[in-house]
Every structure is written in C-alpha cells, then in structure tokens.
Design a protein around this motif. Structure first.
Motif, mmCIF file in Angstrom:
data_model
loop_
_atom_site.group_PDB
_atom_site.id
_atom_site.type_symbol
_atom_site.label_atom_id
_atom_site.label_comp_id
_atom_site.label_asym_id
_atom_site.label_seq_id
_atom_site.Cartn_x
_atom_site.Cartn_y
_atom_site.Cartn_z
ATOM 1 N N ARG A 121 46.324 39.199 89.864
ATOM 2 C CA ARG A 121 46.691 37.802 89.552
ATOM 3 C C ARG A 121 48.346 37.833 89.384
ATOM 4 O O ARG A 121 49.163 37.155 89.561
ATOM 5 N N LEU A 122 48.630 38.744 88.487
ATOM 6 C CA LEU A 122 50.143 39.128 88.249
ATOM 7 C C LEU A 122 50.874 39.323 89.410
ATOM 8 O O LEU A 122 51.957 38.861 89.571
ATOM 9 N N LEU A 123 50.538 39.909 90.228
ATOM 10 C CA LEU A 123 51.283 40.520 91.511
ATOM 11 C C LEU A 123 51.395 39.279 92.341
ATOM 12 O O LEU A 123 52.339 38.748 93.042
ATOM 13 N N THR A 124 50.264 38.438 92.457
ATOM 14 C CA THR A 124 50.206 37.352 93.079
ATOM 15 C C THR A 124 51.385 36.166 92.703
ATOM 16 O O THR A 124 51.789 35.511 93.390
ATOM 17 N N GLN A 125 51.328 36.163 91.283
ATOM 18 C CA GLN A 125 52.345 35.343 90.804
ATOM 19 C C GLN A 125 53.713 35.772 90.985
ATOM 20 O O GLN A 125 54.587 35.004 91.307
ATOM 21 N N GLU A 126 53.755 36.838 90.948
ATOM 22 C CA GLU A 126 55.059 37.439 91.077
ATOM 23 C C GLU A 126 55.633 37.302 92.672
ATOM 24 O O GLU A 126 56.792 36.925 92.870
ATOM 25 N N LYS A 127 54.577 37.574 93.396
ATOM 26 C CA LYS A 127 55.038 37.050 94.920
ATOM 27 C C LYS A 127 55.520 35.630 94.946
ATOM 28 O O LYS A 127 56.384 35.251 95.687
ATOM 29 N N SER A 128 54.714 34.881 94.381
ATOM 30 C CA SER A 128 54.954 33.359 94.272
ATOM 31 C C SER A 128 56.453 33.020 93.955
ATOM 32 O O SER A 128 57.109 32.248 94.432
ATOM 33 N N ASP A 129 56.700 33.710 92.661
ATOM 34 C CA ASP A 129 57.835 33.276 92.003
ATOM 35 C C ASP A 129 59.176 33.820 92.723
ATOM 36 O O ASP A 129 60.192 33.188 92.924
ATOM 37 N N ALA A 130 59.001 35.015 93.456
ATOM 38 C CA ALA A 130 59.970 35.815 94.346
ATOM 39 C C ALA A 130 60.222 34.739 95.474
ATOM 40 O O ALA A 130 61.250 34.410 96.119
ATOM 41 N N GLY A 131 59.219 34.026 96.185
ATOM 42 C CA GLY A 131 59.267 33.280 97.235
ATOM 43 C C GLY A 131 60.006 31.822 96.849
ATOM 44 O O GLY A 131 60.917 31.496 97.631
ATOM 45 N N GLU A 132 59.766 31.381 95.633
ATOM 46 C CA GLU A 132 60.371 30.174 95.077
ATOM 47 C C GLU A 132 61.959 30.526 94.877
ATOM 48 O O GLU A 132 62.660 29.617 95.363
ATOM 49 N N SER B 142 63.670 32.640 96.309
ATOM 50 C CA SER B 142 64.285 32.884 97.341
ATOM 51 C C SER B 142 64.777 31.551 98.030
ATOM 52 O O SER B 142 65.868 31.415 98.685
ATOM 53 N N GLY B 143 63.662 30.737 97.979
ATOM 54 C CA GLY B 143 63.805 29.506 98.745
ATOM 55 C C GLY B 143 65.035 28.545 97.950
ATOM 56 O O GLY B 143 66.135 28.143 98.720
ATOM 57 N N ARG B 144 64.995 28.833 96.676
ATOM 58 C CA ARG B 144 65.985 27.913 95.877
ATOM 59 C C ARG B 144 67.233 28.559 95.924
ATOM 60 O O ARG B 144 68.317 27.914 95.946
ATOM 61 N N LEU B 145 67.371 29.774 96.298
ATOM 62 C CA LEU B 145 68.878 30.518 96.285
ATOM 63 C C LEU B 145 69.296 29.998 97.618
ATOM 64 O O LEU B 145 70.576 29.834 97.726
ATOM 65 N N ALA B 146 68.452 29.893 98.660
ATOM 66 C CA ALA B 146 68.988 29.491 99.963
ATOM 67 C C ALA B 146 69.694 28.219 99.913
ATOM 68 O O ALA B 146 70.450 27.599 100.696
ATOM 69 N N VAL B 147 68.921 27.132 99.077
ATOM 70 C CA VAL B 147 69.240 25.899 98.942
ATOM 71 C C VAL B 147 70.565 26.010 98.269
ATOM 72 O O VAL B 147 71.536 25.105 98.575
ATOM 73 N N LEU B 148 70.764 26.718 97.162
ATOM 74 C CA LEU B 148 72.039 26.675 96.481
ATOM 75 C C LEU B 148 73.124 27.185 97.350
ATOM 76 O O LEU B 148 74.243 26.714 97.212
ATOM 77 N N GLU B 149 72.923 28.316 98.246
ATOM 78 C CA GLU B 149 73.859 28.890 99.185
ATOM 79 C C GLU B 149 74.518 27.565 99.973
ATOM 80 O O GLU B 149 75.598 27.511 100.269
ATOM 81 N N GLU B 150 73.475 26.967 100.644
ATOM 82 C CA GLU B 150 73.648 25.692 101.570
ATOM 83 C C GLU B 150 74.800 24.622 100.542
ATOM 84 O O GLU B 150 75.502 24.284 101.294
ATOM 85 N N HIS C 230 65.773 30.656 84.379
ATOM 86 C CA HIS C 230 64.584 30.528 83.692
ATOM 87 C C HIS C 230 63.465 31.219 84.567
ATOM 88 O O HIS C 230 62.412 31.898 84.074
ATOM 89 N N LEU C 231 63.228 30.757 85.877
ATOM 90 C CA LEU C 231 62.455 31.548 86.694
ATOM 91 C C LEU C 231 62.545 32.997 86.724
ATOM 92 O O LEU C 231 61.347 33.346 86.741
ATOM 93 N N VAL C 232 63.781 33.461 86.647
ATOM 94 C CA VAL C 232 63.844 35.104 86.657
ATOM 95 C C VAL C 232 63.326 35.582 85.362
ATOM 96 O O VAL C 232 62.621 36.630 85.310
ATOM 97 N N SER C 233 63.709 34.986 83.990
ATOM 98 C CA SER C 233 63.358 35.365 83.262
ATOM 99 C C SER C 233 61.769 35.350 82.794
ATOM 100 O O SER C 233 61.225 36.028 82.161
ATOM 101 N N ARG C 234 61.096 34.270 83.415
ATOM 102 C CA ARG C 234 59.676 34.254 83.451
ATOM 103 C C ARG C 234 59.017 35.348 84.029
ATOM 104 O O ARG C 234 57.948 36.034 83.491
#
Length: 189
Positions: free
Chosen positions: A140-151, A153-161, A181-185
């Motif tokens: 469960r933790l690994l699944t959550q971590e993958k989900s957080d990493a995907g989010e 990555s997507g938000r960083l792409a928006v920020l770069e744009e 907040h997302l990273v600290s979580r």
C-alpha cells in the motif's frame, strides 16, 4: 471457523489435510488467532482454493491420496499467483526423515511433525500472519508513493510550463508550497 471473509483486504489460513480429525485439531489450535480459516481435503481442493482467493499461509499435510503434499507445494510454487504463499508442512512423527529435506527443497517455509504442540504452531503461524500484514502494508505504501511521485511529476511539468510564459508569482508560490507539502508527506515529515 470456516469462513470466506478475509482480514486486512487480504488473506487467511488454508489448512490442507485428508483427515477430518487433523483439520479439527488444527482449527482448534488456530481458532484463537481470529483469522479466517479455509479447509481443503486434498491437493486438488487446495489448488482450487488458492486460485479463488489469496491466503497468508498454507498448512499442508505431506501424505495425502492423489496429489500429495510435495506435489501440491510444487504446484503452489510454480504459479505466479501463489508462489509467494508460505507453506508449513505437517507430517507424522514416524514418517521418513528425508521428508523434511524434501519439504524444504519443494519450497516449504517450515516443517512440523504431528502431533504438534499447539503453542508452537500458533507462534509460527502468528509470525507468518504478521509478515503477511506487513507485506500488505508495504505494498500500500509503495502504491501511494508511486501515485505521489506521478502527481509530483505532473505538477512540476505544469510549473515549468508556467515559468516559460509570463509568470504569475503569487500562483507560482502557492504551487511551490503545495509541492513542498506533497514532498514532505512522501517522506513522512
């Protein structure tokens, strides 16, 4: 306790023995663990049960008519769906001493002789149930971590744009705070 319900979204204990008295003794010894217990009277029944739903552990009699315990264990370990399910072999004290070696070679996690000490059996089964719960929690933790990493990555792409266009500094600051907040979580901070 013969039930199809499962705890922690996962698994219970599969008892495999062709002798009713042995199944009753196992259920009596393990009943206080309050885990779902499923019975199988043969290797074939055990395989069907394992393919229907997950189990945290299999207690498997060595000597059974038809598919014996060794064949059943080999089949369990051969399938991707069941290969990681730990097996504790159970056998009579008068059985061939080579059975233990053969059991471990087949993939058994442990080996007990009958008559078994109920306290020892419960202790061993408890360890495997705890390991199963911890594995489920880790997945469960690994699944959550993958989900957080995907989010992230997507938000960083928006920020770069947004940085390539005319930046809206207050909006960018807000996004940076949300990303922190997302990273600290993710780090459990």
């Amino acid at each position: 306790m013969n039930t199809e319900a499962t705890t922690d979204g996962g698994a219970g204990i599969l008892l495999v023995d062709d002798m009713e008295d042995n199944l009753i003794a196992l259920e009596a010894a393990l009943g206080s663990l309050n885990e779902p217990i499923t019975r199988a009277r043969s290797g074939e029944e055990a395989m069907k049960a394992l393919l229907r739903r997950p189990f945290a552990l299999v207690l498997l009699d060595v000597r059974m008519p038809g598919m014996d315990g060794f064949e059943t264990a080999a089949n369990i370990k051969r399938l991707d769906q069941t290969k990681d399910v730990p097996i504790i072999f159970l056998t009579g004290a008068d059985d061939d001493s080579g059975y233990a070696f053969r059991g471990y070679a087949t993939g058994a996690a442990d080996y007990l002789t009958k008559p078994f000490d109920p306290w020892v059996l419960r202790a061993k089964v408890s360890v495997f149930l705890d390991l199963h719960r911890k594995n489920v929690q880790l997945e469960r933790l690994l699944t959550q971590e993958k989900s957080d990493a995907g989010e992230l990555s997507g938000r960083l792409a928006v920020l770069e744009e947004q940085l390539t266009d005319t930046p809206d500094v207050p909006a960018l600051r807000k996004q940076v705070q949300e990303l922190r907040h997302l990273v600290s979580r993710g780090r459990g901070i």
